[in-house]
Design an enzyme around this catalytic site. Structure first.
Site, PDB file in Angstrom:
ATOM      1  N   THR A  29      24.886  93.734  41.256  1.00  0.00           N
ATOM      2  CA  THR A  29      25.002  94.759  42.308  1.00  0.00           C
ATOM      3  C   THR A  29      23.796  94.721  43.232  1.00  0.00           C
ATOM      4  O   THR A  29      23.918  95.046  44.415  1.00  0.00           O
ATOM      5  CB  THR A  29      25.148  96.171  41.699  1.00  0.00           C
ATOM      6  OG1 THR A  29      24.052  96.429  40.824  1.00  0.00           O
ATOM      7  CG2 THR A  29      26.454  96.301  40.947  1.00  0.00           C
ATOM      8  N   ASP A 103      30.361  85.170  39.328  1.00  0.00           N
ATOM      9  CA  ASP A 103      29.785  84.894  40.641  1.00  0.00           C
ATOM     10  C   ASP A 103      28.862  83.680  40.690  1.00  0.00           C
ATOM     11  O   ASP A 103      28.454  83.245  41.762  1.00  0.00           O
ATOM     12  CB  ASP A 103      29.042  86.127  41.171  1.00  0.00           C
ATOM     13  CG  ASP A 103      28.033  86.684  40.167  1.00  0.00           C
ATOM     14  OD1 ASP A 103      27.328  85.894  39.496  1.00  0.00           O
ATOM     15  OD2 ASP A 103      27.957  87.930  40.039  1.00  0.00           O
ATOM     16  N   HIS A 118      33.883  85.031  31.108  1.00  0.00           N
ATOM     17  CA  HIS A 118      35.109  85.373  31.843  1.00  0.00           C
ATOM     18  C   HIS A 118      35.456  84.340  32.909  1.00  0.00           C
ATOM     19  O   HIS A 118      36.300  84.595  33.770  1.00  0.00           O
ATOM     20  CB  HIS A 118      34.974  86.756  32.479  1.00  0.00           C
ATOM     21  CG  HIS A 118      35.038  87.865  31.479  1.00  0.00           C
ATOM     22  ND1 HIS A 118      34.537  89.126  31.717  1.00  0.00           N
ATOM     23  CD2 HIS A 118      35.544  87.907  30.220  1.00  0.00           C
ATOM     24  CE1 HIS A 118      34.726  89.891  30.646  1.00  0.00           C
ATOM     25  NE2 HIS A 118      35.335  89.165  29.732  1.00  0.00           N
ATOM     26  N   CYS A 126      45.733  74.215  38.606  1.00  0.00           N
ATOM     27  CA  CYS A 126      47.178  74.278  38.483  1.00  0.00           C
ATOM     28  C   CYS A 126      47.523  74.596  37.036  1.00  0.00           C
ATOM     29  O   CYS A 126      46.995  73.978  36.108  1.00  0.00           O
ATOM     30  CB  CYS A 126      47.797  72.951  38.899  1.00  0.00           C
ATOM     31  SG  CYS A 126      49.572  72.826  38.545  1.00  0.00           S
ATOM     32  N   CYS A 151      50.925  74.351  43.497  1.00  0.00           N
ATOM     33  CA  CYS A 151      50.320  73.024  43.446  1.00  0.00           C
ATOM     34  C   CYS A 151      51.300  71.981  43.984  1.00  0.00           C
ATOM     35  O   CYS A 151      52.474  71.959  43.616  1.00  0.00           O
ATOM     36  CB  CYS A 151      49.925  72.688  42.006  1.00  0.00           C
ATOM     37  SG  CYS A 151      49.215  71.035  41.796  1.00  0.00           S
ATOM     38  N   GLY A 227      24.000 103.092  33.139  1.00  0.00           N
ATOM     39  CA  GLY A 227      24.910 103.941  32.389  1.00  0.00           C
ATOM     40  C   GLY A 227      24.675 103.837  30.899  1.00  0.00           C
ATOM     41  O   GLY A 227      23.840 103.059  30.430  1.00  0.00           O
TER      42      GLY A 227
END
Length: 260
Positions: A29, A103, A118, A126, A151, A227
């Site tokens: 962030t 990212d 992830h 494809c 594809c 948090g």
């Protein structure tokens, strides 16, 4: 900022020889990338369903319109948090970074030992033949053809079986690390850590959220997150609810402070 906690954590880091870092959206962030669950996060713009495998197959164009705008950040630059983690890796302190982020900013900062749990938004594949595309290629195709997500390198009767999917883990999806072998690799990495360092994740999403449990008994868990997390009040947890970049900068200064 709690100077006593900074001093305590810097001492733990100074003694450590095998730091394993777990990172989430909160570290990015500060590079201008939205997180997911905060009051200004992506899930305030759209429901989680949009980032599901089911939605991808039902509405591929709408999925990509959302994903390219909100998940793909080719111009984003690493911030001081990413840079310090990379620096500590070069110094031999950090052995592995395990990230939820897609990212690529850890690698841009210079980190080498990165597990993208992830996946990554930089490439797509494809679902039939496995041909890989860059996201930049797909963006060009979006402007040129209606069925840009199909594809053309392989032929099957049903177009749906050869959709080009981002190499990220969507809801209802699994990834390269979601295997017995992948989990075993990660749990072994965590088992050998002498400090587990959590940055910018609330540790709410399974299975990533269970990773701190695999550290050995007595191994410190340092958490920098604005948090709360389920681990905040556990024994051997050290919690700082401040800016990641600012906190890591202070810890780095303490680590490299010469003798008095």
């Amino acid at each position: 900022m709690d100077s006593k906690m900074i001093h305590t954590c810097s001492h733990l880091l100074k003694e450590a020889q095998n730091i394993v870092v777990l990172t989430g959206a909160g570290i990015s962030t500060e590079s201008g990338i939205k997180d997911f669950r905060s009051r200004t996060g992506l899930y305030q713009l759209a429901p989680e369903y949009i980032l599901s495998l089911d939605y991808f197959y039902k509405h591929p164009r709408k999925f990509y319109e959302f994903a390219i705008e909100n998940l793909y950040h080719p111009k984003a630059l690493p911030n001081i948090g990413h840079e310090i983690i990379a620096k500590w890796e070069k110094e031999g302190k950090v052995k592995n970074v395990i990230t939820q982020n897609i990212d690529g900013l850890h690698q841009k900062a210079g980190s080498q030992q990165v597990i993208e749990f992830h996946g990554t938004m930089k490439t797509l594949s494809c679902t039939n033949c496995g041909k890989q595309y860059s996201t930049d290629e797909l963006v060009e195709l979006m402007n040129e053809t209606e069925e840009f997500y199909v594809c053309t390198a392989c032929e099957t009767k049903q177009k749906r079986t050869r959709y080009i999917k981002p190499n990220v883990v969507l809801f209802g999806d699994t990834g390269d690390w979601f295997t017995d072998e992948g989990f075993q690799t990660i749990t072994q990495i965590l088992h050998h850590a002498d400090v587990v360092f959590v940055l910018g994740t609330s540790l709410q999403v399974t299975p990533f959220s269970i990773f701190p449990r695999f550290r050995r008994e007595g191994v410190p868990l340092i958490i920098i997150n604005k948090g709360k997390t389920p681990y905040d009040f556990q024994r051997d947890s050290y919690v700082i609810q401040e800016s990641i970049g600012e906190t890591l900068n202070k810890l780095d200064q303490e680590l490299h402070k010469g003798p008095m």
